[in-house]
Scaffold this motif. Structure first.
Motif, mmCIF file in Angstrom:
data_model
loop_
_atom_site.group_PDB
_atom_site.id
_atom_site.type_symbol
_atom_site.label_atom_id
_atom_site.label_comp_id
_atom_site.label_asym_id
_atom_site.label_seq_id
_atom_site.Cartn_x
_atom_site.Cartn_y
_atom_site.Cartn_z
ATOM 1 N N THR A 124 0.864 -1.183 0.000
ATOM 2 C CA THR A 124 0.000 0.000 0.000
ATOM 3 C C THR A 124 0.896 1.228 0.000
ATOM 4 N N GLU A 125 0.748 2.060 -1.032
ATOM 5 C CA GLU A 125 1.547 3.282 -1.128
ATOM 6 C C GLU A 125 0.724 4.473 -0.659
ATOM 7 N N GLU A 126 1.133 5.050 0.442
ATOM 8 C CA GLU A 126 0.481 6.229 1.021
ATOM 9 C C GLU A 126 1.544 7.037 1.738
ATOM 10 N N GLY A 127 1.180 8.258 2.145
ATOM 11 C CA GLY A 127 2.071 9.040 2.982
ATOM 12 C C GLY A 127 2.245 8.362 4.331
ATOM 13 N N SER A 128 3.341 8.688 5.020
ATOM 14 C CA SER A 128 3.651 8.029 6.290
ATOM 15 C C SER A 128 2.563 8.225 7.340
ATOM 16 N N GLU A 129 1.943 9.408 7.378
ATOM 17 C CA GLU A 129 0.902 9.669 8.373
ATOM 18 C C GLU A 129 -0.299 8.733 8.155
ATOM 19 N N ASN A 130 -0.704 8.567 6.903
ATOM 20 C CA ASN A 130 -1.830 7.671 6.599
ATOM 21 C C ASN A 130 -1.475 6.219 6.904
ATOM 22 N N LEU A 131 -0.244 5.831 6.564
ATOM 23 C CA LEU A 131 0.178 4.456 6.824
ATOM 24 C C LEU A 131 0.231 4.179 8.329
ATOM 25 N N LEU A 132 0.649 5.161 9.100
ATOM 26 C CA LEU A 132 0.697 4.999 10.554
ATOM 27 C C LEU A 132 -0.691 4.697 11.106
ATOM 28 N N GLN A 133 -1.683 5.445 10.645
ATOM 29 C CA GLN A 133 -3.051 5.221 11.115
ATOM 30 C C GLN A 133 -3.577 3.858 10.662
ATOM 31 N N MET A 134 -3.232 3.443 9.456
ATOM 32 C CA MET A 134 -3.647 2.134 8.964
ATOM 33 C C MET A 134 -3.025 1.013 9.801
ATOM 34 N N LEU A 135 -1.775 1.224 10.186
ATOM 35 C CA LEU A 135 -1.076 0.249 11.024
ATOM 36 C C LEU A 135 -1.752 0.135 12.391
ATOM 37 N N LEU A 136 -2.117 1.270 12.971
ATOM 38 C CA LEU A 136 -2.776 1.274 14.273
ATOM 39 C C LEU A 136 -4.150 0.622 14.211
ATOM 40 N N ARG A 137 -4.826 0.735 13.069
ATOM 41 C CA ARG A 137 -6.146 0.123 12.911
ATOM 42 C C ARG A 137 -6.073 -1.359 12.531
ATOM 43 N N GLY A 138 -4.864 -1.872 12.364
ATOM 44 C CA GLY A 138 -4.713 -3.272 11.999
ATOM 45 C C GLY A 138 -4.926 -3.545 10.531
ATOM 46 N N GLU A 139 -4.885 -2.519 9.692
ATOM 47 C CA GLU A 139 -5.099 -2.703 8.258
ATOM 48 C C GLU A 139 -3.797 -3.028 7.531
ATOM 49 N N LEU A 140 -2.676 -2.898 8.216
ATOM 50 C CA LEU A 140 -1.372 -3.272 7.686
ATOM 51 C C LEU A 140 -0.658 -4.156 8.702
ATOM 52 N N ASP A 141 0.226 -5.011 8.208
ATOM 53 C CA ASP A 141 1.030 -5.843 9.104
ATOM 54 C C ASP A 141 2.339 -5.146 9.480
ATOM 55 N N MET A 142 2.836 -4.354 8.552
ATOM 56 C CA MET A 142 4.163 -3.767 8.730
ATOM 57 C C MET A 142 4.288 -2.570 7.798
#
Length: 296
Positions: A124-142
């Protein structure tokens, strides 16, 4: 205790109306009432005060406190459900910001191929801020994340493994191209061509402007670093970029700043703190950190 009872409870805290909650879940109102009664009986307390005269309910202090825990429980259960469903696919949901993806990640690709990991990645290519939130929501593994300061999140396991200073790039024909000991204050009145505001650069840029007491003149923003470099090469303005995104083939003048207390671009690898990594995820984690240690 039933999970559905908790879902009814948290919706009632929000709506404060039994009929509305019943309509939301498409059940009868007595179903909601019995669920709340079960919870209150289990804990031996009152979560809601019913005003039958005015048809209103009020959440008690104990109910408000319990709601905080319930939200966390339901959130973790939702994350667990996504993780279990995704584990069956044997894939790794991986977050990659554009700059890191374009300038740091490509040399890793041969290692990923040799380790049989490349086919397991769902990027998933997004800005770091968006990826951080996705990680916290469990939508990303790493995710690989950039930040303008050390990344501190109690819910994440974070390993910072590289830092890159921010530089000024300009055309070879720019009036400041040969200046020695360039300071940010020297850029007052210059036209800036910058990454979009959802890039980590924005925080660092604003900090430098405050320290130098500059009100910047930003003439263009884009999420495409190549467009920024092309516009700068045409001497349409200057830019403020992390050293990570600057290469020897850019046909630009790359100047370090002489200012003290400069922000830097922090590069970190992050995963949810309570996630037990699969063998493939462990291998990816170790490979990235090993490459980062050797590169820096």
């Amino acid at each position: 205790m039933k999970i559905r009872d908790l879902e009814y409870f948290i919706e009632l805290v929000k709506d404060k109306n039994f009929s509305v909650v019943a309509d939301h879940f498409q059940v009868s109102q007595p179903t909601i009432t019995m669920a709340i009664n079960r919870l209150e009986e289990e804990y031996g307390t009152t979560f809601f005060i019913r005003d039958h005269v005015h048809h209103q309910i009020t959440v008690t202090k104990v109910g408000q406190q319990y709601a905080q825990h319930v939200r966390m429980i339901l959130r973790e259960l939702a994350i667990a459900r996504r993780e279990i469903d995704h584990a069956k696919l044997n894939k790794i949901r991986f977050g990659l910001p554009p700059i890191i993806g374009n300038y740091y990640f490509p040399p890793l690709t041969p290692r990923l191929l040799r380790s049989n990991l490349i086919d397991k990645l769902e990027v998933t290519e997004e800005g770091s801020e968006n990826l951080l939130q996705m990680l916290l929501r469990g939508e990303l593994d790493m995710a690989l994340l950039g930040s303008a300061s050390p990344l501190q999140q109690p819910e994440l396991s974070v390993k910072e493994f590289a830092q890159y200073p921010f530089h000024i790039i300009m055309s070879r024909d720019h009036q400041l191209a040969k200046k020695q000991d360039l300071q940010f204050a020297d850029l007052k009145g210059q036209s800036f061509i910058l990454p979009d505001t959802d890039f980590i650069h924005e925080k660092a840029f604003r900090r430098m402007c405050r320290l130098a007491h500059i009100r910047p003149k930003v003439i263009y923003r884009t999420n495409d670093i190549h467009i920024i470099k092309n516009m700068v090469a045409e001497n349409l303005g200057i830019s403020f970029l992390t050293e990570l995104a600057i290469t020897a083939n850019d046909r630009l003048v790359d100047l370090a700043l002489a200012d003290p207390q400069q922000p830097v671009f922090h590069l970190s690898l992050a995963a949810r703190h309570n996630e037990i990594l699969s063998p493939a995820k462990e291998k990816l984690w170790e490979l990235i950190l090993d490459y980062g240690g050797k590169k820096n």
